[in-house]
Design a protein around this motif. Structure first.
Motif, PDB file in Angstrom:
ATOM      1  N   VAL A 147       0.835  -1.206   0.000  1.00  0.00           N
ATOM      2  CA  VAL A 147       0.000   0.000   0.000  1.00  0.00           C
ATOM      3  C   VAL A 147       0.867   1.251   0.000  1.00  0.00           C
ATOM      4  O   VAL A 147       0.604   2.212  -0.731  1.00  0.00           O
ATOM      5  CB  VAL A 147      -0.959  -0.006   1.204  1.00  0.00           C
ATOM      6  N   ARG A 148       1.934   1.238   0.800  1.00  0.00           N
ATOM      7  CA  ARG A 148       2.845   2.391   0.811  1.00  0.00           C
ATOM      8  C   ARG A 148       3.436   2.618  -0.580  1.00  0.00           C
ATOM      9  O   ARG A 148       3.535   3.758  -1.052  1.00  0.00           O
ATOM     10  CB  ARG A 148       3.974   2.162   1.824  1.00  0.00           C
ATOM     11  N   HIS A 149       3.816   1.537  -1.231  1.00  0.00           N
ATOM     12  CA  HIS A 149       4.435   1.666  -2.549  1.00  0.00           C
ATOM     13  C   HIS A 149       3.416   2.109  -3.605  1.00  0.00           C
ATOM     14  O   HIS A 149       3.755   2.854  -4.521  1.00  0.00           O
ATOM     15  CB  HIS A 149       5.081   0.344  -2.967  1.00  0.00           C
ATOM     16  N   LEU A 150       2.174   1.642  -3.479  1.00  0.00           N
ATOM     17  CA  LEU A 150       1.137   2.082  -4.409  1.00  0.00           C
ATOM     18  C   LEU A 150       0.905   3.589  -4.292  1.00  0.00           C
ATOM     19  O   LEU A 150       0.656   4.268  -5.287  1.00  0.00           O
ATOM     20  CB  LEU A 150      -0.165   1.329  -4.143  1.00  0.00           C
ATOM     21  N   LYS A 151       0.994   4.091  -3.072  1.00  0.00           N
ATOM     22  CA  LYS A 151       0.850   5.536  -2.875  1.00  0.00           C
ATOM     23  C   LYS A 151       1.954   6.288  -3.602  1.00  0.00           C
ATOM     24  O   LYS A 151       1.730   7.340  -4.205  1.00  0.00           O
ATOM     25  CB  LYS A 151       0.891   5.876  -1.382  1.00  0.00           C
ATOM     26  N   GLU A 152       3.169   5.732  -3.567  1.00  0.00           N
ATOM     27  CA  GLU A 152       4.318   6.392  -4.193  1.00  0.00           C
ATOM     28  C   GLU A 152       4.305   6.218  -5.710  1.00  0.00           C
ATOM     29  O   GLU A 152       4.579   7.158  -6.464  1.00  0.00           O
ATOM     30  CB  GLU A 152       5.618   5.818  -3.616  1.00  0.00           C
ATOM     31  N   MET A 153       3.977   5.013  -6.167  1.00  0.00           N
ATOM     32  CA  MET A 153       4.030   4.704  -7.602  1.00  0.00           C
ATOM     33  C   MET A 153       2.792   5.173  -8.353  1.00  0.00           C
ATOM     34  O   MET A 153       2.817   5.325  -9.566  1.00  0.00           O
ATOM     35  CB  MET A 153       4.167   3.186  -7.799  1.00  0.00           C
ATOM     36  N   LYS A 154       1.718   5.335  -7.623  1.00  0.00           N
ATOM     37  CA  LYS A 154       0.422   5.740  -8.192  1.00  0.00           C
ATOM     38  C   LYS A 154      -0.319   4.588  -8.875  1.00  0.00           C
ATOM     39  O   LYS A 154      -1.542   4.515  -8.827  1.00  0.00           O
ATOM     40  CB  LYS A 154       0.567   6.893  -9.187  1.00  0.00           C
ATOM     41  N   LYS A 155       0.420   3.652  -9.503  1.00  0.00           N
ATOM     42  CA  LYS A 155      -0.267   2.580 -10.224  1.00  0.00           C
ATOM     43  C   LYS A 155       0.684   1.409 -10.474  1.00  0.00           C
ATOM     44  O   LYS A 155       1.899   1.538 -10.394  1.00  0.00           O
ATOM     45  CB  LYS A 155      -0.796   3.083 -11.560  1.00  0.00           C
ATOM     46  N   ILE A 156       0.088   0.257 -10.759  1.00  0.00           N
ATOM     47  CA  ILE A 156       0.823  -0.912 -11.239  1.00  0.00           C
ATOM     48  C   ILE A 156       0.237  -1.286 -12.586  1.00  0.00           C
ATOM     49  O   ILE A 156      -0.979  -1.476 -12.715  1.00  0.00           O
ATOM     50  CB  ILE A 156       0.697  -2.108 -10.274  1.00  0.00           C
TER      51      ILE A 156
END
Length: 248
Positions: free
Chosen positions: A28-37
């Motif tokens: 979840v933290r990384h999704l916040k930073e990356m915005k998307k996968i």
């Protein structure tokens, strides 16, 4: 290739409250930073250490796509205990231009519940051929590994979206190779797979994407560069060295 996929992207759609345990998960933290996968290939493996949130992400994607939280098709409607997270409420999925005709969410930890659900359907509707699409035999009357393979080889019909959560849990190395052959054949029939796994065998499937989830981020990597593969390779090459360090 991207336009031929059924699911092309997942992102966070809204802020997760800080008091929600999901906000502490690395994924979840990384999704916040990356915005998307982005999903770019017919087969995507999501790998990572326990606790990073890969199964939580897989589950959320499956539920957001309409699958039953404990596994099955979009038409399955059973719940033995509501233990799935609410991450699906906070994500947005982008579908491809194609529409899948088939689909299944297979999760190892609740496979027994799925088999029991089918058993109940057969009991309530005798003679309706409940198990015809599952090899003609009750999944409970097969070993764990046999029932997994029976489902995949008989129920997965192609042109489908198949979401698998740690399928290696029930499979021997030989059956993992058989699973790879089945995945490849289904991809040739227009299917897409999103799979969370710890198996260095499975993630070696040619032309697949490997997304490695760590404390530091989510990266698209070669399977040879994953911690799972490197650790397994080092152990197989020198088990005595590992065991000496671990046990002495």
């Amino acid at each position: 290739m991207l336009n031929n996929l059924f699911l092309t992207q997942v992102s966070l759609s809204k802020e997760i409250p800080e008091d929600n345990y999901l906000s502490d998960l690395p994924v979840v933290r990384h999704l916040k930073e990356m915005k998307k996968i982005d999903f770019k290939k017919p087969v995507t493996f999501i790998v990572g250490e326990n606790g990073t949130g890969k199964s939580t992400l897989i589950e959320a994607i499956a539920v957001a796509m309409g699958f039953n939280a404990e596994g099955g098709t979009i038409n399955f409607n059973f719940s033995t205990e509501s233990t799935h997270s609410d991450l699906h409420k906070y994500i947005k999925i982008i579908r491809g231009t194609s529409r899948n005709r088939d689909g299944f969410f297979l999760r190892a930890e609740s496979f027994y519940n799925l088999a029991s659900y089918l058993e109940g359907m057969d009991r309530d509707n005798p003679g309706d051929g409940t198990f015809d699409s599952y090899g003609g035999v009750s999944l409970h009357n097969q070993s764990h590994g046999e029932s997994f393979m029976s489902l995949i080889e008989n129920r997965f019909g192609g042109n489908g979206l198949y979401i698998l959560d740690e399928p290696e849990a029930a499979l021997s190395p030989m059956r993992l190779l058989r699973l790879m052959a089945n995945i490849n054949a289904l991809v040739e029939r227009g299917s897409q797979f999103i799979i969370s796994t710890h198996s260095p065998i499975l993630m070696a499937l040619p032309k697949a994407d490997v997304l490695e989830l760590t404390e530091d981020g989510i990266q698209r990597v070669k399977y040879q560069d994953t911690e799972h593969f490197q650790l397994t390779k080092d152990f197989v090459n020198s088990p005595e060295t590992f065991l000496k360090y671990l046990l002495e």
